[in-house]
Design an enzyme around this catalytic site. Structure first.
Site, PDB file in Angstrom:
ATOM      1  CB  THR A   1       5.237   1.884  -0.234  1.00 13.79           C
ATOM      2  OG1 THR A   1       4.552   0.754  -0.765  1.00 13.79           O
ATOM      3  CG2 THR A   1       6.507   2.135  -1.036  1.00 13.79           C
ATOM      4  CB  SER A   2       5.916   6.313   2.431  1.00 18.70           C
ATOM      5  OG  SER A   2       4.855   6.257   3.363  1.00 18.70           O
TER       6      SER A   2
ATOM      7  N   GLY B   1       0.822  -1.210   0.000  1.00 16.65           N
ATOM      8  CA  GLY B   1       0.000   0.000   0.000  1.00 16.65           C
ATOM      9  C   GLY B   1       0.854   1.258   0.000  1.00 16.65           C
ATOM     10  CB  CYS B   2      -0.015   4.723  -0.807  1.00 19.22           C
ATOM     11  SG  CYS B   2      -1.570   4.902   0.082  1.00 19.22           S
ATOM     12  CE1 TYR B   3      -0.382   8.437   4.735  1.00 15.41           C
ATOM     13  CE2 TYR B   3      -2.437   7.259   4.459  1.00 15.41           C
ATOM     14  CZ  TYR B   3      -1.760   8.444   4.632  1.00 15.41           C
ATOM     15  OH  TYR B   3      -2.447   9.625   4.703  1.00 15.41           O
TER      16      TYR B   3
END
Lengths: 354, 354, 354, 354
Positions: C160-161, C156-158
């Site tokens: 990954t970061s 997911g986006c969060y």
């Protein structure tokens, strides 16, 4: 009626308080020194505290949204309709009959011709018999009639900015009324609080577009109003645009000079003279470029006039806050006039900058 | 010259790489299959790694900004000037003399008349003798001349969007050339990367304004270009506006029909025919409203035509990305033509949406 | 399978192409040199041309949205699911059975424990039997397993970061795994293209807020991923925020040092070493503050490490584009790995700045 | 002094009126019922009408910016310093000597320790002898002392939002004072009106970043203030971020519970009790996520408390308008206290929403 003062404030009702013009009415009315909010209605949010929907009002009002109820509304001195079109015209007759005065922020009573209304709104008008007594709520044009009005149809947002910009030119007969071009732009709050994909931040920000270029519902109101001012038919090409910002309308108004048009200095002077006593219209110095942020949160319209290259086209730049002078502020200005209050009461606030 | 291919790429130099058109050239050129960046200059940032100023280029280039050096530039096949006006015209003669070809993104060589240039830019033109051989870099008008050009003066951002919008109408003689009104709007990157108070986020966001309403430097370029297209003088009222967004130009173009103007369907068909073979001009279906985000980061111009209420005014809506088709993308398109490359090489990218 | 090359491109299908991750897949895949788009499905927009919904793709694809059809999808080499949760898990078994490989951008296969999935998504998992063979799609952690995978569950986006930011610290055991605080912020496109009032421009712009502070669905994925990296349980306080911008995720990651933590220089060196061969992870110089615009439209993650005042807390700043490295770019990176293509094919683009 | 009333208003001067805190003071003071603006100074804009720089004030003031003149300022009852640091401390002694009271919005008198001031501001403090009598202007902490103060050093913007958020927790001793993490974010107006490239709309919009992660000048003020509240040393990791919006501060405050911390309900109740009589602090219901737009243009601080997953970390979310409660509104609140006026006079306005 009895004297209105702090001890005997106006009793005010609002129909349709969940939209942006509703919350803007609330922002201004909770601090209006001569007003007491009695009731606010919303079918969809019935029972919800106003300040739960709009936390900005926490500490300023304990009202809850109520089911619309004619008796409760009729107990008010004045009722504002902050509703989509086709709501006010179903309730207004009963309120007027009860002696309650009405300020309608919607389009229901702006057009004098029920046929034109039907053509643009796609259904028959529900009470054409009231169109005659509805007074068009643009104080700079109609102040005296508003004072005596029982039903005021507030001028729309685009129409306000455009009429105030063209007014001195048309009153003087200085431009060709059949060649007006109004290229205007509005912030996203003008589209209301409905959930629509094109108005999502991820769609509408970082972009600019025209819409309704083939024809927009505000056009007949604009042409009716400008025709009244000009004393004859006018033709306007009106193209609205969407700006990635929340509030504000900017109208770039193009008009072709005619043989009577004086030099720009005199045009400027005529604008200044026309609006010298207007509390909310500000003619800026020649060469100015009014910015919508100069009126954010305020009831002002700011104007500037240009004549590019000394050519045949006059350009008037006109800015308002679509939710204040273009809606709720103007509505309160009308209310103040209707009840003999100070015209600026409750709306005499400078804009928020930056 | 020898064949350009991946093994023998074009040697490219950039003068003035610190501004927005400079970094946009870099974004596109570092991925162009037939280009090798040789040198990039900046007086102010000399010695700084390009990717330290623009971290988006970390991993894509190791170049440093260098002091401008004619010899180094003259060793390139082509040099781009991404500079303010009044820089290119001081260096171009030497480069041309050395056989290097030039694509100038600034205004120095756009106007054929040095007197007009002086009038708008406030100083004498430094090499009027080159104005004749400079080719105006708008491929949709000038493709063949660009192929053979040694010096291309890229069309400006507003002028590109406005010319592509009016072009089919003026070529056909379907509108009155003396009554054109171009109400256009640009994102903030159009003002460049200079530190100016009015362009601060806290000043320019959440607002909309016109600027230069009394006269803007792009006007003579617009009138020159449209005059060439129309085959006679045109008169344009041009009012630019600032939109609170980073990229994009939107032009709302108003034109009055004349006796020869056909119905809207045929106007639409004429636009489609005129641009059928253009890789970067897209005539959208009737009734469309192109949005600037439809071209964000791409070299496309998207157009739509309206005739509000079937009246006398045609409205053409035109959008480009001011930094791509309005500057760096167009410059690369010109370079591709000049060197016989595929016209779309390196710039055939869809826009970034959302 | 046979060799993939320009003449024999991968046949690709997309399920759910109308959302933002769908259009972002399209933007990248239409220019991917080794891919041919075969089919794209959407129940709601069936029959509509993709380029009518997304005019940015005019000229790049003629596909129409089709009713989801397993046979058509099964004829592809690989199918992307750009759908909300609870869609992929109903179709994937059939596709895998047909030999089609799957890259799922949704949350359906990210959690190994079907019970945890149910707890956060409020319904039973439709095919828990596949959870074992789903490979978590974060190449920097799982590259080899992705190469062999038939089903990839993209990170997911969060997550990954956050994982890329904490990874070197947890691998080395340099921080206390039970005291991680991830204060992260996303642009509005992270909320998808659904019409929701809080995501309107007029609601979400000019404001900043936290959401899901009591618990967010990305938390179990984050803790699972970080636990794998740390080789033991971790505890994360994760608070996401909404930024008034379209794209981008910024994670501010706080971690408490322990007795083994070296000086900041060595921490920096360890980050650089860990990511030296990663094509899409960029460790910026000490003292840097990565901005989300540094990765807008690109597949990069950029990181910087701080130790404020030399105290007990390390701060890692991590930025990605939520739609690229946080979704569609990462999905293509996984696809490239799965099919033995160059890992960067089709996604090696610098960010768009400004 | 004599009674202040509408007939005998406070005589007020402003030093440094061209910045954002200056214009915000003006917006509020021109409508303050008990204030008369006497003089406003600016070296750079001397002679310019205030309303020419800030057209929002057209019609509200005719003042011009004047050269700073101690005699004119000393004739005022109170002088506001809306200046950068290192200005007030050079003029204040003379004003105090003349019996004029001072509200300083800058950092000059916030730190009690001149050595710490020097360390963060890079120069010696010009009048350390006044530090003792300067009262820290955070009414929720210091109300009584402000009433008697001759010199008030208004709390900074980040420090206000952070102190009000942690205050009830530290007063009760419910969290570990050495493990506070304040991840905060500000709109662009917090950076002032200076022309700086990173604050251009084209640079700062559509992006999010941390800054000053290694150490920020507000940290010593935060730690001094929280230490006073806690009655002992505290240690804060403070990371500020820049949000692409004009106004607003959002602080996400993380604190680790200790053995004394009660359940969340009691924490909520303690917050509500602590702030029950505060006119400008609003504890929102459990589960709330205050948004910065809930306080745009208003003097309120809105708070919410969370305990994610019932774990060891409490999260307090705190929002203010950096220019109102974070600067000019708070300054007027302090002035009201100093002169025995109604504490809310002139600043009792609901926020502007949308």
């Amino acid at each position: 009626m009895t004297q209105v003062d702090a001890a005997n404030p106006l009793k005010v009702g609002i129909v349709g308080g969940t939209g942006y013009t509703g919350v803007e009415l609330l922002r201004l009315l909770v601090r209006h020194p001569l007003v007491r909010l009695e009731t606010i209605t919303s079918r969809s949010e019935q029972g919800l505290k106003v300040s739960d929907l709009y936390p900005t009002l926490r500490g300023y009002t304990d009202l809850k949204f109520e089911e619309p109820d004619v008796a409760a509304l009729a107990a008010c001195d004045v009722v504002f309709f902050a509703t989509p079109h086709n709501v006010a015209m179903r309730l207004v007759p009963e309120l007027l009959a009860a002696g309650t005065r009405v300020v309608d922020l919607s389009a229901d009573f702006r057009l004098r011709d029920a046929g034109v209304w039907s053509q643009w709104y796609g259904e028959p008008h529900a009470c054409p018999e009231l169109l005659d007594q509805a007074v068009y709520g643009l104080p700079e044009v109609n102040r005296e009639r508003i004072r005596g009005a029982r039903l005021v149809a507030c001028a729309g947002c685009y129409p306000t900015s455009i009429q105030l910009g063209y007014l001195p030119l048309l009153e003087r007969g200085w431009v060709r009324p059949e060649q007006l071009i109004a290229s205007a732009a509005s912030g996203a709050s003008g589209a209301g609080r409905g959930a629509k994909v094109p108005m999502l931040l991820a769609e509408a920000s970082e972009s600019f577009k025209a819409y309704g270029a083939g024809g927009h519902r505000h056009l007949p109101e604009i042409e009716q109003g400008l025709g009244d001012i000009a004393g004859g038919p006018v033709s306007v090409t009106f193209v609205p645009h969407l700006v990635p910002m929340v509030r504000g309308i900017h109208a770039s108004l193009y008009a072709t000079v005619n043989g009577d048009t004086p030099a720009l200095d005199q045009v400027q002077a005529a604008f200044e003279a026309r609006y010298a006593d207007e509390p909310f219209v500000d003619v800026m110095p020649q060469g100015s470029h009014p910015e919508t942020r100069f009126v954010k949160g305020s009831n002002h319209c700011r104007l500037a006039i240009h004549r590019p290259g000394g050519g045949d086209v006059l350009v008037v730049l006109s800015v308002i806050d679509n939710l204040v002078k273009g809606a709720s502020g103007q509505a309160i200005q009308c209310m103040n006039l209707m009840f003999g209050l100070e015209e600026t009461a409750g709306i005499d606030l400078p804009a928020l900058l930056p």
